[in-house]
Scaffold this active site. Structure first.
Site, PDB file in Angstrom:
ATOM      1  N   HIS A 186      27.711  40.285  44.439  1.00 45.74           N
ATOM      2  CA  HIS A 186      28.319  39.128  43.766  1.00 45.74           C
ATOM      3  C   HIS A 186      27.459  37.890  43.969  1.00 45.74           C
ATOM      4  O   HIS A 186      27.209  37.135  43.021  1.00 45.74           O
ATOM      5  CB  HIS A 186      29.713  38.830  44.338  1.00 45.74           C
ATOM      6  CG  HIS A 186      30.747  39.863  44.044  1.00 45.74           C
ATOM      7  ND1 HIS A 186      31.560  40.383  45.033  1.00 45.74           N
ATOM      8  CD2 HIS A 186      31.127  40.454  42.889  1.00 45.74           C
ATOM      9  CE1 HIS A 186      32.394  41.251  44.493  1.00 45.74           C
ATOM     10  NE2 HIS A 186      32.147  41.317  43.193  1.00 45.74           N
TER      11      HIS A 186
ATOM     12  N   LYS B 246      47.851  44.488  41.519  1.00 43.21           N
ATOM     13  CA  LYS B 246      46.960  44.950  42.583  1.00 43.21           C
ATOM     14  C   LYS B 246      47.445  44.461  43.937  1.00 43.21           C
ATOM     15  O   LYS B 246      48.067  43.411  44.044  1.00 43.21           O
ATOM     16  CB  LYS B 246      45.532  44.441  42.347  1.00 43.21           C
ATOM     17  CG  LYS B 246      44.793  45.158  41.246  1.00 43.21           C
ATOM     18  CD  LYS B 246      43.338  44.759  41.237  1.00 43.21           C
ATOM     19  CE  LYS B 246      42.560  45.541  40.204  1.00 43.21           C
ATOM     20  NZ  LYS B 246      41.141  45.175  40.204  1.00 43.21           N
TER      21      LYS B 246
ATOM     22  N   ARG C 271      26.187  47.037  37.047  1.00 42.41           N
ATOM     23  CA  ARG C 271      25.501  47.911  38.007  1.00 42.41           C
ATOM     24  C   ARG C 271      24.959  49.161  37.340  1.00 42.41           C
ATOM     25  O   ARG C 271      23.927  49.678  37.730  1.00 42.41           O
ATOM     26  CB  ARG C 271      26.453  48.323  39.128  1.00 42.41           C
ATOM     27  CG  ARG C 271      26.895  47.179  40.006  1.00 42.41           C
ATOM     28  CD  ARG C 271      27.975  47.631  40.939  1.00 42.41           C
ATOM     29  NE  ARG C 271      29.157  47.939  40.137  1.00 42.41           N
ATOM     30  CZ  ARG C 271      30.352  48.189  40.627  1.00 42.41           C
ATOM     31  NH1 ARG C 271      30.545  48.205  41.916  1.00 42.41           N
ATOM     32  NH2 ARG C 271      31.363  48.451  39.835  1.00 42.41           N
TER      33      ARG C 271
ATOM     34  N   SER D 174      33.225  46.034  46.048  1.00 42.39           N
ATOM     35  CA  SER D 174      34.179  45.529  47.033  1.00 42.39           C
ATOM     36  C   SER D 174      34.996  46.668  47.628  1.00 42.39           C
ATOM     37  O   SER D 174      35.311  46.649  48.820  1.00 42.39           O
ATOM     38  CB  SER D 174      35.112  44.494  46.400  1.00 42.39           C
ATOM     39  OG  SER D 174      34.391  43.340  46.044  1.00 42.39           O
TER      40      SER D 174
END
Length: 166
Positions: free
Chosen positions: A24, A48, A97, A135
């Site tokens: 990040h 979440k 990514r 993460s």
């Protein structure tokens, strides 16, 4: 000859940042060089169960970006495009990514463009040394007291150690 004013470009880098990683930070530092102002915005998702509260994540983001004068940390609820309008931002920054990231992010960019054609999405490839990093991987490693020092900034490493202290 008419003087042309440079348009002030505000970008938003949205995410959960639970926790913020070196991947990040790589995107944040590089995007901060491209845009006049970069807002790193935590999207609040009530479905979440985050490890860190929104306030904790905001504080961590502020600490790790303190040396970047044109970067601010914030939070938002609801649709990203509504937040973008509120902040008068023109560009969404997304880090990629892998190809799998691109497929999902292309869908998101398309729907955001449909909701507001004034908003563009700016894709940045993650530095290859962070291409495996997420993460969720960091949380899993930290949960079992694995080494996360090269994956997150020191202040985040200490916060993770405190969260998972026996």
């Amino acid at each position: 000859m008419r003087k042309v004013e440079k348009e002030y470009k505000i970008a938003v880098y949205p995410g959960s940042f639970d926790p913020v990683t070196m991947g990040h930070l790589d995107i944040i530092a590089r995007a901060a060089k491209v845009f006049d102002k970069l807002i790193v915005a935590i999207g609040v998702n009530s479905s979440k169960q985050p490890l860190f509260s929104v306030d904790e994540r905001l504080e961590l983001l502020r600490e790790v970006t303190a040396d970047l004068p044109n970067v601010e940390a914030d939070r938002f609820d609801g649709l990203l495009v509504n937040y973008m309008r509120l902040k008068k931002a023109q560009v969404i920054v997304k880090g990629l990514r892998a190809v799998s990231d691109f497929e999902y992010e292309l869908q998101m960019a398309s729907i955001n463009q449909k909701l507001d054609e004034q908003i563009e999405t700016f894709f940045m490839m993650t530095n290859p040394k962070y291409s495996f990093l997420s993460s969720s991987i960091v949380r899993e490693l930290a949960r079992y007291h694995g080494p996360v020092g090269e994956l997150v900034p020191p202040v985040v490493e200490q916060a993770l150690i405190r969260k998972f202290a026996p």
